[in-house]
Scaffold this active site. Structure first.
Site, short mmCIF file in Angstrom:
data_model
loop_
_atom_site.label_atom_id
_atom_site.label_comp_id
_atom_site.label_asym_id
_atom_site.label_seq_id
_atom_site.Cartn_x
_atom_site.Cartn_y
_atom_site.Cartn_z
N ARG A 27 0.83 -1.21 0.00
CA ARG A 27 0.00 0.00 0.00
C ARG A 27 0.86 1.25 0.00
NH1 ARG A 27 -4.24 -1.12 4.41
NH2 ARG A 27 -2.50 -0.49 5.68
N TYR A 58 1.04 -20.51 8.74
CA TYR A 58 2.13 -20.04 7.88
C TYR A 58 1.79 -20.29 6.41
CZ TYR A 58 6.89 -19.43 6.07
OH TYR A 58 7.98 -19.00 5.36
N LYS A 62 1.27 -17.30 3.62
CA LYS A 62 2.12 -17.22 2.44
C LYS A 62 1.30 -17.40 1.15
CE LYS A 62 6.02 -16.27 4.41
NZ LYS A 62 6.68 -14.98 4.16
#
Length: 156
Positions: A27, A58, A62
């Site tokens: 952003r 995790y 990811k």
């Protein structure tokens, strides 16, 4: 971490560290890149985001990084801004001292043995860095929205 052992606290911490932080970075970077009309973002995911072969939180975080990468690439395609993700497998870093597999908990090993050839050497840090540099450079100007797996063929 198995799903049954994943507490809400563990889940939210992993999502914050590995997914939300990437969103915040993108952003912020995009504000500058939009103003200049060009740029290249290279997000760091992992083979767990592609294969789901690590703990549930995790792997989910990811995988979300890969989805964000593709979404950003779609939004900015044709506007001079590219976004790709590097998905490294196990990488030999100095703190490992040759104890690669011993650093992984048994839950990780139990889920990865079916997906990974643990006899293949870990990638070198320099190799991962070279891929990052390539993706950030104009040499890769035709590549966007890709999740590049770099694991020496471990998950083939």
């Amino acid at each position: 971490m198995t799903t049954a052992k994943c507490t809400d606290e563990m889940w939210y911490r992993m999502i914050e560290l590995n997914q939300t932080s990437v969103l915040r970075f993108c952003r912020e970077a995009l504000r500058y890149m939009e103003a200049q009309g060009s740029g290249a973002i290279v997000n760091l995911s992992a083979i767990a985001g592609v294969y789901g072969n690590a703990g549930v939180s995790y792997s989910a975080a990811k995988a979300a990084v890969i989805a964000m990468t593709k979404n950003i690439a779609i939004q900015y395609a044709g506007r001079g801004i590219r976004c790709n993700a590097l998905c490294p497998g196990p990488t030999m870093v100095p703190r490992m001292d040759g104890r690669e597999a011993a650093l992984y908990d048994t839950d990780f090993l139990a889920t990865t043995e079916r997906h990974m050839d643990m006899t293949i050497p870990f990638a070198a840090v320099e190799d991962q860095a070279n891929i990052l540099l390539f993706l950030a450079s104009d040499e890769s100007k035709a590549i966007t929205g890709q999740a590049i797996v770099s694991d020496n063929g471990m998950c083939l």
